[in-house]
Motif scaffolding. Structure first.
Motif, PDB file in Angstrom:
ATOM      1  N   UNK A   1       0.856  -1.182   0.000  1.00 45.87           N
ATOM      2  CA  UNK A   1       0.000   0.000   0.000  1.00 45.87           C
ATOM      3  C   UNK A   1       0.893   1.233   0.000  1.00 45.87           C
ATOM      4  N   UNK A   2       0.781   2.051  -1.030  1.00 44.94           N
ATOM      5  CA  UNK A   2       1.625   3.228  -1.129  1.00 44.94           C
ATOM      6  C   UNK A   2       1.298   4.208  -0.011  1.00 44.94           C
ATOM      7  N   UNK A   3       2.336   4.761   0.604  1.00 41.61           N
ATOM      8  CA  UNK A   3       2.181   5.716   1.688  1.00 41.61           C
ATOM      9  C   UNK A   3       3.537   6.008   2.294  1.00 41.61           C
ATOM     10  N   UNK A   4       3.545   6.697   3.407  1.00 44.89           N
ATOM     11  CA  UNK A   4       4.806   7.048   4.061  1.00 44.89           C
ATOM     12  C   UNK A   4       5.613   5.776   4.362  1.00 44.89           C
ATOM     13  N   UNK A   5       6.919   5.859   4.107  1.00 46.64           N
ATOM     14  CA  UNK A   5       7.795   4.746   4.423  1.00 46.64           C
ATOM     15  C   UNK A   5       7.878   3.685   3.340  1.00 46.64           C
ATOM     16  N   UNK A   6       7.393   3.976   2.137  1.00 50.68           N
ATOM     17  CA  UNK A   6       7.471   3.014   1.042  1.00 50.68           C
ATOM     18  C   UNK A   6       8.239   3.620  -0.133  1.00 50.68           C
ATOM     19  N   UNK A   7       8.775   2.730  -0.968  1.00 46.41           N
ATOM     20  CA  UNK A   7       9.507   3.148  -2.162  1.00 46.41           C
ATOM     21  C   UNK A   7       8.535   3.300  -3.324  1.00 46.41           C
ATOM     22  N   UNK A   8       8.616   4.432  -3.994  1.00 47.40           N
ATOM     23  CA  UNK A   8       7.740   4.704  -5.135  1.00 47.40           C
ATOM     24  C   UNK A   8       8.271   4.033  -6.400  1.00 47.40           C
ATOM     25  N   UNK A   9       9.583   4.182  -6.672  1.00 46.01           N
ATOM     26  CA  UNK A   9      10.178   3.539  -7.835  1.00 46.01           C
ATOM     27  C   UNK A   9      11.693   3.457  -7.681  1.00 46.01           C
ATOM     28  N   UNK A  10      12.297   2.641  -8.520  1.00 44.29           N
ATOM     29  CA  UNK A  10      13.740   2.471  -8.541  1.00 44.29           C
ATOM     30  C   UNK A  10      14.230   2.771  -9.949  1.00 44.29           C
ATOM     31  N   UNK A  11      15.305   3.545 -10.061  1.00 48.44           N
ATOM     32  CA  UNK A  11      15.795   4.005 -11.358  1.00 48.44           C
ATOM     33  C   UNK A  11      17.183   3.449 -11.636  1.00 48.44           C
ATOM     34  N   UNK A  12      17.387   3.071 -12.898  1.00 49.81           N
ATOM     35  CA  UNK A  12      18.671   2.568 -13.377  1.00 49.81           C
ATOM     36  C   UNK A  12      19.236   3.544 -14.402  1.00 49.81           C
ATOM     37  N   UNK A  13      20.527   3.435 -14.662  1.00 53.49           N
ATOM     38  CA  UNK A  13      21.231   4.442 -15.442  1.00 53.49           C
ATOM     39  C   UNK A  13      21.220   4.164 -16.941  1.00 53.49           C
ATOM     40  N   UNK A  14      21.084   5.230 -17.706  1.00 52.25           N
ATOM     41  CA  UNK A  14      21.466   5.267 -19.116  1.00 52.25           C
ATOM     42  C   UNK A  14      22.495   6.379 -19.233  1.00 52.25           C
ATOM     43  N   UNK A  15      23.561   6.138 -19.947  1.00 56.34           N
ATOM     44  CA  UNK A  15      24.649   7.122 -19.988  1.00 56.34           C
ATOM     45  C   UNK A  15      24.235   8.422 -20.673  1.00 56.34           C
ATOM     46  N   UNK A  16      23.335   8.333 -21.651  1.00 58.89           N
ATOM     47  CA  UNK A  16      22.893   9.535 -22.359  1.00 58.89           C
ATOM     48  C   UNK A  16      21.535   9.263 -22.996  1.00 58.89           C
ATOM     49  N   UNK A  17      21.011  10.273 -23.671  1.00 63.27           N
ATOM     50  CA  UNK A  17      19.672  10.166 -24.250  1.00 63.27           C
ATOM     51  C   UNK A  17      19.613   9.140 -25.370  1.00 63.27           C
ATOM     52  N   UNK A  18      20.682   9.012 -26.153  1.00 62.82           N
ATOM     53  CA  UNK A  18      20.692   8.032 -27.234  1.00 62.82           C
ATOM     54  C   UNK A  18      20.593   6.615 -26.678  1.00 62.82           C
ATOM     55  N   UNK A  19      21.354   6.343 -25.615  1.00 60.75           N
ATOM     56  CA  UNK A  19      21.309   5.022 -25.006  1.00 60.75           C
ATOM     57  C   UNK A  19      19.934   4.764 -24.390  1.00 60.75           C
ATOM     58  N   UNK A  20      19.361   5.786 -23.785  1.00 59.25           N
ATOM     59  CA  UNK A  20      18.025   5.639 -23.216  1.00 59.25           C
ATOM     60  C   UNK A  20      17.006   5.288 -24.308  1.00 59.25           C
ATOM     61  N   UNK A  21      17.108   5.937 -25.449  1.00 57.46           N
ATOM     62  CA  UNK A  21      16.198   5.648 -26.557  1.00 57.46           C
ATOM     63  C   UNK A  21      16.351   4.200 -27.009  1.00 57.46           C
ATOM     64  N   UNK A  22      17.582   3.706 -27.026  1.00 58.24           N
ATOM     65  CA  UNK A  22      17.809   2.311 -27.393  1.00 58.24           C
ATOM     66  C   UNK A  22      17.129   1.369 -26.402  1.00 58.24           C
TER      67      UNK A  22
END
Length: 317
Positions: A212-233
């Motif tokens: 149940x989303x609320x205080x004390x919880x993680x909303x999301x986890x993010x991983x890296x892309x070195x740049x916008x071109x790599x992200x598009x891939x």
């Protein structure tokens, strides 16, 4: 396939009052507030970023402070805990520091590394992992913790998965990571060619209730892309495998795409964020986090936004 994902970018969680969040994460854990801005989707709410000296990807824990929100409940589809690496000789100093701050600490061990486990004031489970496998010369030391013992960056956040889903395949077949350790129901995966925030733990468990989303919880986890071109891939590669991936979102200090899938991510919201432009894009290093920064498309509403946000006072070291 794009180049392998090099590691974690950031983790975003929900907390209580913004001042209480600042007092704990800067005043107790010694992270630097590297950016004070707003939730771009709800601009009358703060979005606070904490990290190392310049908010290097792999060190940044961000918060949406929701003081009126109810307590959350961790469950399926939610990251279970957030872990930071500390130097191997820093375990006892950290234990003493947390005890002095009135925080109840539990000692344990994971894959041979000693760990301090505790909850933040809002119920989020945190772990400090004593290890010399991760270094960061940019660790923030201008706070309650010296740079010698300061948090180095993320270690291995725990992601709950089900035994019959494809989350391990996401890391090995798509992200290019390798399973390096396994113990009981926990499997550790590591990114190649990266020395910072390069591991995650997948905890295999039977079907269990959603969180149940609320205080004390993680909303999301993010991983890296070195740049916008790599992200598009990555956007293309994920869509080619049937995942529903968002369009690119401008987050001012990085660009983001998001995806969530019951099989590929066990229902956890994943993000892939670009390394740049970074937090120095609109502030000098010495001034990071001290003033409210809002994107250009919200500047016309600055007065109204400032009136709606609580004032913040940096804790004294």
């Amino acid at each position: 396939m794009p180049a392998p994902i090099p590691g974690l970018h950031h983790i975003t969680a929900l907390s209580g009052a913004a001042q209480d969040t600042l007092d704990f994460y800067a005043g107790v854990l010694g992270l630097r507030r590297v950016k004070t801005t707003v939730n771009f989707d709800d601009p009358k709410t703060h979005h606070l970023y904490y990290g190392d000296t310049v908010g290097r990807p792999g060190t940044v824990l961000t918060f949406f402070p929701w003081p009126r929100a109810r307590q959350g409940r961790t469950g399926a589809g939610m990251v279970q805990s957030v872990a930071f690496a500390i130097p191997a000789d820093a375990l006892d100093p950290w234990n003493a520091h947390l005890n002095e701050a009135g925080i109840s600490v539990r000692r344990t061990e994971l894959f041979g590394d000693p760990v301090l486990r505790f909850d933040d004031p809002f119920g989020l489970t945190l772990e400090l992992v004593a290890t010399d496998t991760m270094t960061n010369s940019g660790a923030w030391g201008d706070g309650p913790i010296s740079s010698e013992h300061a948090l180095r960056g993320f270690h291995a956040p725990v992601l709950p998965i089900f035994s019959d889903d494809r989350t391990p395949d996401l890391f090995t077949d798509l992200f290019g990571w390798t399973q390096v350790q396994e113990s009981e129901n926990r499997r550790r995966f590591q990114a190649p060619d990266s020395d910072l925030a390069n591991v995650v733990d997948l905890q295999v468990q039977e079907r269990h209730p959603s969180g149940r989303m609320g205080q004390g919880t993680v909303h999301h986890i993010a991983f890296r892309a070195r740049d916008a071109d790599e992200q598009k891939e990555w956007q293309t590669a994920l869509r080619d495998r049937g995942l529903q991936v968002t369009d690119v979102k401008d987050r001012q200090y990085f660009q983001s795409i998001y995806f969530r899938d019951p099989n590929w991510t066990s229902g956890i919201l994943f993000e892939i964020a670009t390394d740049g432009p970074g937090f120095l894009d609109d502030e000098a290093e010495a001034e990071l986090g001290e003033t409210l920064r809002i994107p250009s498309w919200l500047e016309a509403d600055r007065s109204e936004i400032e009136d709606a946000l609580p004032a913040l006072t940096s804790p004294t070291a």
